[in-house]
Design an enzyme around this catalytic site. Structure first.
Site, mmCIF file in Angstrom:
data_model
loop_
_atom_site.group_PDB
_atom_site.id
_atom_site.type_symbol
_atom_site.label_atom_id
_atom_site.label_comp_id
_atom_site.label_asym_id
_atom_site.label_seq_id
_atom_site.Cartn_x
_atom_site.Cartn_y
_atom_site.Cartn_z
ATOM 1 N N GLY A 32 0.838 -1.190 0.000
ATOM 2 C CA GLY A 32 0.000 0.000 0.000
ATOM 3 C C GLY A 32 0.873 1.239 0.000
ATOM 4 O O GLY A 32 1.050 1.902 1.029
ATOM 5 N N ALA A 33 1.461 1.560 -1.153
ATOM 6 C CA ALA A 33 2.408 2.681 -1.243
ATOM 7 C C ALA A 33 1.671 3.965 -1.548
ATOM 8 O O ALA A 33 1.858 4.595 -2.586
ATOM 9 C CB ALA A 33 3.478 2.384 -2.294
ATOM 10 N N ALA A 82 0.202 7.686 0.589
ATOM 11 C CA ALA A 82 0.876 8.845 1.162
ATOM 12 C C ALA A 82 1.880 8.449 2.247
ATOM 13 O O ALA A 82 3.038 8.869 2.216
ATOM 14 C CB ALA A 82 -0.155 9.823 1.717
ATOM 15 N N ILE A 83 1.455 7.627 3.194
ATOM 16 C CA ILE A 83 2.356 7.208 4.268
ATOM 17 C C ILE A 83 3.294 6.110 3.787
ATOM 18 O O ILE A 83 4.513 6.149 4.021
ATOM 19 C CB ILE A 83 1.564 6.738 5.500
ATOM 20 C CG1 ILE A 83 0.981 7.933 6.252
ATOM 21 C CG2 ILE A 83 2.449 5.914 6.442
ATOM 22 C CD1 ILE A 83 2.016 8.835 6.911
ATOM 23 N N GLY A 84 2.758 5.099 3.103
ATOM 24 C CA GLY A 84 3.573 3.977 2.661
ATOM 25 C C GLY A 84 4.712 4.391 1.743
ATOM 26 O O GLY A 84 5.859 3.959 1.906
ATOM 27 N N ASN A 121 -4.233 3.766 12.018
ATOM 28 C CA ASN A 121 -4.893 4.573 13.026
ATOM 29 C C ASN A 121 -5.767 3.675 13.890
ATOM 30 O O ASN A 121 -6.156 2.578 13.492
ATOM 31 C CB ASN A 121 -5.755 5.652 12.373
ATOM 32 C CG ASN A 121 -4.937 6.760 11.736
ATOM 33 O OD1 ASN A 121 -3.884 7.128 12.242
ATOM 34 N ND2 ASN A 121 -5.419 7.308 10.632
ATOM 35 N N LYS A 157 -2.442 8.994 20.292
ATOM 36 C CA LYS A 157 -2.780 9.303 18.900
ATOM 37 C C LYS A 157 -4.292 9.212 18.679
ATOM 38 O O LYS A 157 -4.890 10.026 17.965
ATOM 39 C CB LYS A 157 -2.048 8.330 17.967
ATOM 40 C CG LYS A 157 -2.338 8.535 16.474
ATOM 41 C CD LYS A 157 -1.612 9.728 15.917
ATOM 42 C CE LYS A 157 -1.967 9.989 14.451
ATOM 43 N NZ LYS A 157 -1.507 8.926 13.547
ATOM 44 N N ASN A 190 -7.407 11.105 16.525
ATOM 45 C CA ASN A 190 -8.052 10.391 15.414
ATOM 46 C C ASN A 190 -9.540 10.163 15.648
ATOM 47 O O ASN A 190 -10.353 10.286 14.728
ATOM 48 C CB ASN A 190 -7.381 9.043 15.176
ATOM 49 C CG ASN A 190 -6.010 9.159 14.550
ATOM 50 O OD1 ASN A 190 -5.121 8.384 14.864
ATOM 51 N ND2 ASN A 190 -5.816 10.132 13.668
ATOM 52 N N GLU A 247 -12.012 4.843 6.920
ATOM 53 C CA GLU A 247 -11.400 3.999 7.944
ATOM 54 C C GLU A 247 -11.902 4.433 9.319
ATOM 55 O O GLU A 247 -11.189 5.044 10.108
ATOM 56 C CB GLU A 247 -9.879 4.132 7.867
ATOM 57 C CG GLU A 247 -9.115 3.182 8.779
ATOM 58 C CD GLU A 247 -7.628 3.506 8.802
ATOM 59 O OE1 GLU A 247 -6.841 2.583 9.007
ATOM 60 O OE2 GLU A 247 -7.255 4.679 8.612
#
Length: 323
Positions: free
Chosen positions: A7-8, A10-12, A102, A204, A208, A285
């Protein structure tokens, strides 16, 4: 060290680019326009800390990669149960899965100790579907304190933050955590190995569980929500209810609601990931956020009326976005 980024987005892609820059053998798994762009031009990271481009291997077929030492999960948690065909070719007996999600993870009560040890949460692991694909024994928890956006295919905008806290469900500093943290630091990221990551998860989650659904409901940025009087009050109440659940489970967070709100305001006009997903027509999510905390509130006997109200509104929003 061989690492697959499943899962590349934004974060990946950001983590994969940093690991590649630090010398790790990185393989990015993506699809569509993002796949094509990264194959053509690599991952371009735009950051106030300095722009850079990483030319790691990119594919949509994990079988091309084979077994790896670590799988970094860049997928949303609501995709975990269906990721079996993607992750199976990447696993050997000791492959660790770094779950950068998250909310409450499916492994939360794995080796937790106490009266809830081994308990499965239906909201995050319905009928054990996630555990069947991602064995809790493989899990390394990861709490992300970086804000990123996929500005264009293959282009990641890093807004702020470079911290990725990791830890074992069983607590303590394992060799696999220490090795992964070293690779992350070599790539320019902060990666502390926490003695008990569950406290970080709740810190966190204070943000969230409130900012993410509210941002999608009112289409607002972090700064707008933190500075609007009425909205800020709702968010503060949601945070206090969440804090009460955490404390009922034995987690002392050491951070105040006021401090979390001040931190959110400093982020500025960043759009939380739930709002980004809504704008792009992606599934939201939310199950690992509101329903998970509500399920834990039921287990511990904590009253969370505001969380329940926002969950009802968010559920209708999620149904509409999936239609």
């Amino acid at each position: 060290m061989k690492v697959a980024i499943l899962g590349a987005g934004a974060i990946g892609a950001y983590v994969g680019a940093a690991l590649h820059r630090g010398g790790a053998d990185v393989h990015l798994i993506a699809r569509g326009a993002n796949l094509a762009a990264m194959r053509r031009s690599g991952v371009r990271v735009l950051s106030p800390r300095g722009d850079f481009t990483a030319h790691a291997h990119v594919t949509d077929d994990p079988a091309e990669i084979g077994p790896v030492d670590y799988v970094f999960m860049g997928l949303k948690a609501n995709s975990y149960a269906a990721c079996g065909p993607l992750i199976e070719p990447l696993l050997h007996d000791t492959t660790a899965v770094v779950a950068a999600q998250n909310g409450i993870p499916w492994w939360y009560f794995h080796r937790h100790g106490g009266p809830h040890d081994g308990r499965r949460l239906e909201s995050v692991d319905p009928d054990g579907a996630v555990s069947a694909v991602l064995a809790p024994e493989r899990a390394i928890g990861c709490v992300v304190y970086a804000a990123t956006e996929l500005e264009a295919p293959g282009v990641v905008r890093h807004v702020e933050g470079t911290r990725f806290s990791i830890g074992e469900p069983a607590r303590g500093a394992s060799r696999r955590c220490l090795d992964f943290a070293e690779a992350m630091r070599a790539g320019g990221l902060k990666c502390p190995v926490e003695e008990d990551l569950r406290s970080d998860i709740w810190v966190k989650l204070l943000g969230n569980v409130s900012f993410n659904p509210i941002s999608a409901l009112v289409r607002a940025t972090m700064r707008q929500m933190a500075t609007h009087g009425g909205t800020r009050q709702v968010i503060e109440t949601m945070m206090r209810e969440t804090l009460a659940v955490a404390e009922a489970l034995g987690c002392e967070l050491g951070v105040s609601v006021e401090r979390r709100l001040a931190g959110a305001e400093r982020v500025g006009d960043h759009r939380p990931s739930t709002l980004q997903d809504l704008e792009r027509g992606k599934p939201l999510e939310l199950d690992v956020l509101l329903p998970a905390v509500i399920e834990l509130a039921e287990i511990t006997g904590v009253e969370v009326p505001t969380l329940r109200t926002v969950d009802a509104l968010s559920d209708l929003l999620a149904l509409g976005s999936a239609a």
